[in-house]
Design a protein around this motif. Sequence first.
Motif, PDB file in Angstrom:
ATOM      1  N   VAL A  77       6.550 -10.611  10.710  1.00 44.70           N
ATOM      2  CA  VAL A  77       5.930  -9.986   9.539  1.00 44.70           C
ATOM      3  C   VAL A  77       6.996  -9.144   8.849  1.00 44.70           C
ATOM      4  N   ILE A  78       7.079  -9.260   7.523  1.00 46.12           N
ATOM      5  CA  ILE A  78       7.996  -8.425   6.748  1.00 46.12           C
ATOM      6  C   ILE A  78       7.266  -7.140   6.345  1.00 46.12           C
ATOM      7  N   VAL A  79       7.883  -6.003   6.635  1.00 46.02           N
ATOM      8  CA  VAL A  79       7.309  -4.702   6.283  1.00 46.02           C
ATOM      9  C   VAL A  79       8.155  -4.085   5.178  1.00 46.02           C
ATOM     10  N   GLY A  80       7.520  -3.685   4.112  1.00 45.34           N
ATOM     11  CA  GLY A  80       8.238  -3.173   2.930  1.00 45.34           C
ATOM     12  C   GLY A  80       8.209  -4.245   1.856  1.00 45.34           C
ATOM     13  N   GLY A  81       9.078  -5.234   2.001  1.00 46.11           N
ATOM     14  CA  GLY A  81       9.039  -6.440   1.177  1.00 46.11           C
ATOM     15  C   GLY A  81       9.128  -6.224  -0.319  1.00 46.11           C
ATOM     16  N   TYR A  82       9.940  -5.249  -0.751  1.00 47.13           N
ATOM     17  CA  TYR A  82      10.009  -4.957  -2.184  1.00 47.13           C
ATOM     18  C   TYR A  82      10.408  -6.189  -2.999  1.00 47.13           C
ATOM     19  N   GLU A  83      11.358  -6.986  -2.484  1.00 48.49           N
ATOM     20  CA  GLU A  83      11.780  -8.194  -3.194  1.00 48.49           C
ATOM     21  C   GLU A  83      11.269  -9.462  -2.511  1.00 48.49           C
ATOM     22  N   ALA A  84      10.174  -9.339  -1.791  1.00 50.20           N
ATOM     23  CA  ALA A  84       9.605 -10.508  -1.112  1.00 50.20           C
ATOM     24  C   ALA A  84       9.171 -11.575  -2.106  1.00 50.20           C
ATOM     25  N   TYR A  85       8.808 -11.157  -3.328  1.00 48.72           N
ATOM     26  CA  TYR A  85       8.373 -12.121  -4.341  1.00 48.72           C
ATOM     27  C   TYR A  85       9.508 -13.060  -4.757  1.00 48.72           C
ATOM     28  N   LYS A  86      10.753 -12.698  -4.408  1.00 48.68           N
ATOM     29  CA  LYS A  86      11.891 -13.575  -4.695  1.00 48.68           C
ATOM     30  C   LYS A  86      12.148 -14.578  -3.566  1.00 48.68           C
ATOM     31  N   THR A  87      11.404 -14.455  -2.475  1.00 46.10           N
ATOM     32  CA  THR A  87      11.635 -15.321  -1.299  1.00 46.10           C
ATOM     33  C   THR A  87      10.376 -16.101  -0.927  1.00 46.10           C
ATOM     34  N   ILE A  88       9.559 -16.409  -1.911  1.00 47.26           N
ATOM     35  CA  ILE A  88       8.261 -17.056  -1.669  1.00 47.26           C
ATOM     36  C   ILE A  88       8.392 -18.326  -0.824  1.00 47.26           C
ATOM     37  N   ASP A  89       9.297 -19.220  -1.202  1.00 49.36           N
ATOM     38  CA  ASP A  89       9.424 -20.495  -0.490  1.00 49.36           C
ATOM     39  C   ASP A  89       9.759 -20.287   0.986  1.00 49.36           C
ATOM     40  N   LEU A  90      10.656 -19.363   1.266  1.00 48.36           N
ATOM     41  CA  LEU A  90      11.054 -19.080   2.644  1.00 48.36           C
ATOM     42  C   LEU A  90       9.880 -18.519   3.443  1.00 48.36           C
ATOM     43  N   LEU A  91       9.118 -17.618   2.838  1.00 44.41           N
ATOM     44  CA  LEU A  91       7.971 -17.020   3.517  1.00 44.41           C
ATOM     45  C   LEU A  91       6.891 -18.065   3.781  1.00 44.41           C
ATOM     46  N   GLN A  92       6.649 -18.917   2.787  1.00 41.20           N
ATOM     47  CA  GLN A  92       5.651 -19.978   2.961  1.00 41.20           C
ATOM     48  C   GLN A  92       6.055 -20.941   4.070  1.00 41.20           C
TER      49      GLN A  92
END
Length: 433
Positions: free
Chosen positions: A272-287
């Motif tokens: 699980v990523i905690v914080g994730g301020y720029e997580a929206y830039k890594t959508i494909d990786l998270l999916q």
Amino acid sequence: MKNIYILLLTFFVSSITIAQHIPGNKQAKSILILNAVAHLGNGKVIEKSAIGFRDGKITIVTQANSIDVTKNKFDITIDASGKHVYPGFIAPNSTLGLVEVDAVKASDDESEIGEMNPHIRSIIAYMADSKVVETMPISGVLLAQITPRDGTISGTSSIVQLDAWNWQDALIKENDGIHMDFPRIYRRTGSKFEPGYLNVNKEYLNQIDKISLFFANSKAYLADAPIKKNLIFDAMKGLFDGSQTLYIHANNEKQIVDAVHLSNNFGVKKVVIVGGYEAYKTIDLLQKNNISVLLKRVHDMPEYNDEDVNLPYKMAKLLTEKGILVGLENSGDKERMNTINLPFQAGTCAAYGLDKEQALQLITSNTAKILGIDSQCGTLEQGKDATLFISEGDALDMRTNKISQAFIQGRILNLDNHQTKLFAKYKAKFNQK
């Protein structure tokens, strides 16, 4: 030294001058809540509902007009017409109960010495009768993930309910995961009052190498039958067999990418990523890796000057619309006292793109799934814990979030605390003629 003793004595005396909060008794009488608007926490709403619970568990979730009160006898019936019922809100990545007074070092148990501390258990330092903890239910926050701080690997978190005599009574899930503060790409100079420039962290790659070496040594230790027990390496076992989650505290895009690749390289089962301020830039990786995100406090300003001023408010929508499971966390400045505002952060997410029930899920069912407690709480469903509350109005709006009754595992909570007592005291003073 004398001044320190006086300060500690003053703190002790002040803590007992106001009557201590007493946890509720185990549910003995069955309860039925009728006619409230029930927000189930899974996106569904029942306008005129019947929510019943016995022995700490929810037994009925239905329309009020579909229940025969004479056949389904309850000891207590609450008419909640015009009010709202919600599952208890969950505060992940919290230091509630680990620090009481920041200025008193003896009351601060949020961190330990050392960089690699997977064996440190935050739960044994949790103070269930904290003055801050007892104020949480008045905004609907009834559960929390108690999380250590500092170091590269800070230790293990545990999940508690917020009305207990001690940490053993409070436990919902013990040692649910290990928290790692991933090395930062940049370091900011100055202070929070006068921020300086962003400087590149020249030790970034070396710091990642140290983490990789630690993970490699842990796997090697666990692969054999060691002659001598190593508590630190032994504590990593849950990450490799899937019994624990690795919570990676990371905000920058490169941080997140590197952290996911590192965890994959060592076969960590759940991340699980905690914080994730720029997580929206890594959508494909998270999916691709089925990784959830506990978003950092959304009541904040953008990190960089060229960003949309409303970006923090929109992040939950940006991730949710791409199918990422998202919860909200509240770490940061004055985080313990500020936890009481968690529902209003969800309300802000609703104001900036999410449906109101989707926003509610950020602090109920989504967070319960991320923490692995969704079979027990997070929604109003039959068989789950009766951990819920009644609000006079919309609980995600600070103007109408007025909790009239709250229950944890069916126990009726006493919502009085030192803040409500002080409010009543000084209200009476200013109402005097």
